[in-house]
Design an enzyme around this catalytic site. Sequence first.
Site, PDB file in Angstrom:
ATOM      1  N   ASN A 101      28.517  55.871  36.728  1.00  0.00           N
ATOM      2  CA  ASN A 101      29.793  56.464  37.128  1.00  0.00           C
ATOM      3  C   ASN A 101      30.972  55.965  36.300  1.00  0.00           C
ATOM      4  OD1 ASN A 101      31.641  57.945  38.994  1.00  0.00           O
ATOM      5  ND2 ASN A 101      32.310  55.841  39.471  1.00  0.00           N
ATOM      6  N   ARG A 164      35.143  62.420  42.806  1.00  0.00           N
ATOM      7  CA  ARG A 164      34.250  62.437  41.639  1.00  0.00           C
ATOM      8  C   ARG A 164      34.944  62.194  40.312  1.00  0.00           C
ATOM      9  NH1 ARG A 164      31.315  66.955  44.999  1.00  0.00           N
ATOM     10  NH2 ARG A 164      29.523  65.740  45.714  1.00  0.00           N
ATOM     11  N   ASP A 173      36.480  55.799  34.863  1.00  0.00           N
ATOM     12  CA  ASP A 173      35.552  56.815  35.337  1.00  0.00           C
ATOM     13  C   ASP A 173      35.019  57.683  34.193  1.00  0.00           C
ATOM     14  OD1 ASP A 173      34.575  57.631  37.990  1.00  0.00           O
ATOM     15  OD2 ASP A 173      35.288  59.619  37.340  1.00  0.00           O
ATOM     16  N   ARG A 201      17.863  53.705  40.908  1.00  0.00           N
ATOM     17  CA  ARG A 201      18.821  53.795  42.008  1.00  0.00           C
ATOM     18  C   ARG A 201      20.157  54.116  41.327  1.00  0.00           C
ATOM     19  NH1 ARG A 201      23.749  50.774  43.219  1.00  0.00           N
ATOM     20  NH2 ARG A 201      24.139  50.902  45.458  1.00  0.00           N
ATOM     21  N   ASP A 203      23.771  54.240  41.166  1.00  0.00           N
ATOM     22  CA  ASP A 203      24.942  53.647  41.811  1.00  0.00           C
ATOM     23  C   ASP A 203      26.073  54.680  41.904  1.00  0.00           C
ATOM     24  OD1 ASP A 203      26.463  51.135  42.615  1.00  0.00           O
ATOM     25  OD2 ASP A 203      27.711  51.812  40.940  1.00  0.00           O
ATOM     26  N   HIS A 207      30.140  59.746  43.578  1.00  0.00           N
ATOM     27  CA  HIS A 207      31.313  59.836  42.710  1.00  0.00           C
ATOM     28  C   HIS A 207      31.015  60.587  41.420  1.00  0.00           C
ATOM     29  CE1 HIS A 207      33.476  57.193  45.425  1.00  0.00           C
ATOM     30  NE2 HIS A 207      32.344  56.531  45.534  1.00  0.00           N
ATOM     31  N   GLU A 239      22.822  56.652  45.514  1.00  0.00           N
ATOM     32  CA  GLU A 239      23.653  55.976  46.498  1.00  0.00           C
ATOM     33  C   GLU A 239      24.758  56.926  46.932  1.00  0.00           C
ATOM     34  OE1 GLU A 239      26.843  52.528  47.442  1.00  0.00           O
ATOM     35  OE2 GLU A 239      26.792  53.538  45.520  1.00  0.00           O
ATOM     36  N   ASN A 305      22.311  46.586  53.102  1.00  0.00           N
ATOM     37  CA  ASN A 305      22.234  46.500  51.647  1.00  0.00           C
ATOM     38  C   ASN A 305      23.202  45.428  51.164  1.00  0.00           C
ATOM     39  OD1 ASN A 305      24.783  47.686  51.571  1.00  0.00           O
ATOM     40  ND2 ASN A 305      24.228  49.242  50.085  1.00  0.00           N
ATOM     41  N   ARG A 341      13.262  50.272  52.295  1.00  0.00           N
ATOM     42  CA  ARG A 341      13.664  49.226  51.363  1.00  0.00           C
ATOM     43  C   ARG A 341      14.035  47.965  52.152  1.00  0.00           C
ATOM     44  NH1 ARG A 341      18.838  50.481  47.846  1.00  0.00           N
ATOM     45  NH2 ARG A 341      19.834  50.217  49.883  1.00  0.00           N
TER      46      ARG A 341
HETATM   47  C1  ARE Z   1      35.666  44.871  41.706  1.00  0.00           C
HETATM   48  C2  ARE Z   1      36.745  44.229  42.586  1.00  0.00           C
HETATM   49  C3  ARE Z   1      37.870  45.230  42.842  1.00  0.00           C
HETATM   50  C4  ARE Z   1      38.418  45.725  41.520  1.00  0.00           C
HETATM   51  C5  ARE Z   1      37.292  46.314  40.673  1.00  0.00           C
HETATM   52  C6  ARE Z   1      37.746  46.757  39.301  1.00  0.00           C
HETATM   53  O1  ARE Z   1      36.166  43.827  43.827  1.00  0.00           O
HETATM   54  O2  ARE Z   1      38.871  44.601  43.576  1.00  0.00           O
HETATM   55  O3  ARE Z   1      39.378  46.741  41.767  1.00  0.00           O
HETATM   56  O4  ARE Z   1      36.263  45.327  40.516  1.00  0.00           O
HETATM   57  O5  ARE Z   1      38.166  45.663  38.534  1.00  0.00           O
HETATM   58  C7  ARE Z   1      31.005  46.456  43.597  1.00  0.00           C
HETATM   59  C8  ARE Z   1      32.005  45.785  44.536  1.00  0.00           C
HETATM   60  C9  ARE Z   1      33.430  46.103  44.156  1.00  0.00           C
HETATM   61  C10 ARE Z   1      33.669  45.739  42.713  1.00  0.00           C
HETATM   62  C11 ARE Z   1      32.733  46.621  41.899  1.00  0.00           C
HETATM   63  C12 ARE Z   1      32.872  46.433  40.390  1.00  0.00           C
HETATM   64  O6  ARE Z   1      31.751  46.239  45.848  1.00  0.00           O
HETATM   65  O7  ARE Z   1      34.291  45.338  44.992  1.00  0.00           O
HETATM   66  O8  ARE Z   1      35.018  45.966  42.370  1.00  0.00           O
HETATM   67  O9  ARE Z   1      31.364  46.253  42.232  1.00  0.00           O
HETATM   68  O10 ARE Z   1      32.716  45.109  40.032  1.00  0.00           O
HETATM   69  C13 ARE Z   1      32.335  53.101  48.045  1.00  0.00           C
HETATM   70  C14 ARE Z   1      31.451  53.860  47.057  1.00  0.00           C
HETATM   71  C15 ARE Z   1      30.108  53.195  46.835  1.00  0.00           C
HETATM   72  C16 ARE Z   1      30.267  51.717  46.507  1.00  0.00           C
HETATM   73  C17 ARE Z   1      31.068  51.082  47.624  1.00  0.00           C
HETATM   74  C18 ARE Z   1      31.277  49.586  47.377  1.00  0.00           C
HETATM   75  O11 ARE Z   1      31.256  55.197  47.505  1.00  0.00           O
HETATM   76  O12 ARE Z   1      29.475  53.865  45.753  1.00  0.00           O
HETATM   77  O13 ARE Z   1      32.358  51.719  47.723  1.00  0.00           O
HETATM   78  N1  ARE Z   1      28.966  51.060  46.296  1.00  0.00           N
HETATM   79  C19 ARE Z   1      28.428  50.842  44.925  1.00  0.00           C
HETATM   80  C20 ARE Z   1      27.750  49.481  44.782  1.00  0.00           C
HETATM   81  C21 ARE Z   1      28.787  48.388  44.828  1.00  0.00           C
HETATM   82  C22 ARE Z   1      29.685  48.489  43.607  1.00  0.00           C
HETATM   83  C23 ARE Z   1      29.966  49.888  43.213  1.00  0.00           C
HETATM   84  C24 ARE Z   1      29.401  50.978  43.837  1.00  0.00           C
HETATM   85  C25 ARE Z   1      30.724  50.089  41.973  1.00  0.00           C
HETATM   86  O14 ARE Z   1      26.736  49.358  45.734  1.00  0.00           O
HETATM   87  O15 ARE Z   1      28.200  47.107  44.912  1.00  0.00           O
HETATM   88  O16 ARE Z   1      30.958  47.839  43.868  1.00  0.00           O
HETATM   89  O17 ARE Z   1      29.754  50.046  40.914  1.00  0.00           O
HETATM   90  C26 ARE Z   1      33.313  54.391  53.085  1.00  0.00           C
HETATM   91  C27 ARE Z   1      33.081  55.478  52.044  1.00  0.00           C
HETATM   92  C28 ARE Z   1      32.201  54.971  50.914  1.00  0.00           C
HETATM   93  C29 ARE Z   1      32.744  53.681  50.347  1.00  0.00           C
HETATM   94  C30 ARE Z   1      32.845  52.661  51.485  1.00  0.00           C
HETATM   95  C31 ARE Z   1      33.366  51.325  51.007  1.00  0.00           C
HETATM   96  O18 ARE Z   1      32.116  54.170  53.780  1.00  0.00           O
HETATM   97  O19 ARE Z   1      32.455  56.586  52.643  1.00  0.00           O
HETATM   98  O20 ARE Z   1      32.112  55.939  49.884  1.00  0.00           O
HETATM   99  O21 ARE Z   1      31.821  53.209  49.358  1.00  0.00           O
HETATM  100  O22 ARE Z   1      33.712  53.166  52.493  1.00  0.00           O
HETATM  101  O23 ARE Z   1      34.626  51.474  50.459  1.00  0.00           O
HETATM  102 CA    CA Z   2      33.295  59.640  38.863  1.00  0.00          CA
END
Ligand code: ARE
Ligand code: CA
Length: 493
Positions: A101, A164, A173, A201, A203, A207, A239, A305, A341
Site C-alpha cells: 500500500n 484507498r 501511498d 498476507r 497488508d 486501502h 487484511e 493479531n 491462524r
Molecule cells: C507509524 C506510527 C505513526 C506514524 C506512521 C508514519 O505509529 O504514528 O504516523 O508510522 O510515520 C503499523 C502500526 C502503525 C505504524 C505503521 C507504520 O500500527 O502505528 O505507523 O505500522 O510503521 C487501519 C488499517 C489497517 C492497519 C491498522 C493498524 O486499515 O490496515 O490501521 N493494519 C496494518 C498492519 C499494521 C501496520 C499497517 C497496516 C501499516 O497490520 O501493523 O501499521 O502498514 C478501524 C478501521 C481500520 C483501522 C483501525 C485502526 O477498525 O476500520 O481500518 O485499521 O480502526 O486504526
Molecule cells: Ca492506498
Amino acid sequence: YDKTQTLVNRQTLVHLFEWKWTDIANECESFLQHFGYGAVQVSPPNEHITVVQNNDMPWWIRYQPVSYQLSSRSGSSQEFADMVNRCNNVGVRIIVDIVLNHMVGVGQKSGQNGVGSSGPSSFDGTDNIESFPGVPYGSGDTNDARCHHDIDGSDYQNNANNVRECRLVGLLDLNQGSSYVQGKMVDYLNSLIDMGVAGFRADAAKHMWPNDLKAIFDATKNLRSDIFGQNQRAFIVQEVIDQGGEATHWDEYILNGRYTNFNYGAAVSRAAKGQSNWNGLTTLGPGYGGYGNGDDHDVLAFIDNHDNQRDDNTAVVTYKDGDRYKLAVAYMLAWTYGYPRVMSSYSFTDHNQGPPNNGAGNGFSTRGPSFNGDQTCNPNSGWVCEHRWPEIRAMALFRSACQGAAVSDLMTDNQRIAFAREFKGYFALNSGSGNWQFSGQTTLAAGTYCDVYSGALNGGSCTGASITVGSDGRASFNVPQSRAIAIHVNSRI
Ligand code: ARE
Ligand code: CA
C-alpha cells in the site's frame, strides 16, 4: 487464491511475529512439523526503516518499506531462502506479509533524526521528494495527484476513495493502478514465489482498490511446481478490517482470495469472557446474524493479531488472559470455520515495544527464543510462543486429526459447548462457573482416550485425564471451570 497450499492434514497457520528467519527454519524442523502446523506467516521481509526510540526499536518499522530487497530485522535474503527451503522440506509453508500500500511515513529520511534503513538503500520520504532508489519509486508513483493528505477518521465511514488513495497514518501511498508500480510489485512477489513461498498476507488491502490487487496477483507466476504441483496459485489473505459501518467492504475482496475476519475473533473472545453464549457462534457463516462473516473458504479466522493485541481496552482476548485465551483459541481450532491462524507473540508492556533484542551496542538485533524441557518457550527469553502452549499445540494436532470431519452431536448451554468431529474427535469447553458434568455422543470407537487438553499421550501413557468411550459411542465428561476436554483418534490409549 483461497486454497491454503498446506499439506491436507495441516490446516493451522501460525504467525511467528518478528521471528528471525534462522529461528523460523529451526522451528519448522524441531517443532511445527510435529504439531500439525501447516504454514508460518512471517513478518515483512523487505528492507524497512530503522528508528531508535526509548532505547528500543519498535515493531512497526517493518511496515515502512524502503525497497523490496530482502534485508530486514529478521535476516538476509540468503537466510530467508534457507528458511523457505528448510520449512518446505518438512512440509511447512511460508506465507509472506507483503506491504504494497505504501512506503515510509512522510518526512522519514535515512540519515536524519536517527532514521536509517535495514539494508543498503537510501531513501528520502520528504513530502514531494518521495524518492526510493532501491526500487526505484519517485513521487510520481504515489497517489499524491489524487490525494495529498492523510485519511480522515470520517473517511472510513463515507469515503472509499480517500481510504484507498489518501495516506494511512502519513504513509506515502503508492498508486497500484500504474502499470510501472504493478510491474515492480509483481517482480517482488515473483522473487518470493521463486524461492518457494506458498502465499501472501496483503497488508492494508482495504486501502488498495480490489481490482488493482487483482491485476497484480493475476500477473504473478504459478507456485513452484516441484513443491506445489502443476498450475498452483499463491494463497492470498487480504487484511481488510470491516466490522460494519465502513465505506469499504470485505466482500469486495474475495475475488482475490480470503480476507481477515475481524468479527470472528471478537465474537469468540466475547464468549470466552462470558459476555455472550457459545450457541450464537455455531451458525457462523453467511447466515449468521453478526455482520461480516463470509463463507468458510473466504475466511481467515483468528482470535487476536499483532495490532489488536496492543489496543487499549482490546475487544479480543490475548495471551495476557491465560485460560480464557486458551479457550478461545481451542474453540477456533476445534470448530470448522475458516482457515485458522494462531498468534505467537513476545511479551510487551508498551505498545511500540520491539522484539527481545541484544541492546543498543548490537544495533538492537533480535534475540531469539529459548525453550524449556516441556517444549514451551522460556519466558525469560521474552517470547510467549502461544503456539507452543500445551493446550494450543494439542488443539493444532486435534485439528489435524479431525481434518475434513463434519461437526455433529452439538450440545450448547450458554457458557458451555460440546461437539463431535464425526468419527475423528470430540471437544467440550466450559467457560461458565463450576464443573460441567454430562454424558455425550462422541461418535468415536469404543476405547480409552487421552484428554489432550489436560495432558498428552506419551509413549502409550496419558499424562492427562482418561476418557472411556463405550460401545455406543457415549462417554461421561467432567469439564472443570475455564477448561476444555479434547480427545481424538490419535489420542486413543
Ligand atoms: C507509524 C506510527 C505513526 C506514524 C506512521 C508514519 O505509529 O504514528 O504516523 O508510522 O510515520 C503499523 C502500526 C502503525 C505504524 C505503521 C507504520 O500500527 O502505528 O505507523 O505500522 O510503521 C487501519 C488499517 C489497517 C492497519 C491498522 C493498524 O486499515 O490496515 O490501521 N493494519 C496494518 C498492519 C499494521 C501496520 C499497517 C497496516 C501499516 O497490520 O501493523 O501499521 O502498514 C478501524 C478501521 C481500520 C483501522 C483501525 C485502526 O477498525 O476500520 O481500518 O485499521 O480502526 O486504526
Ligand atoms: Ca492506498
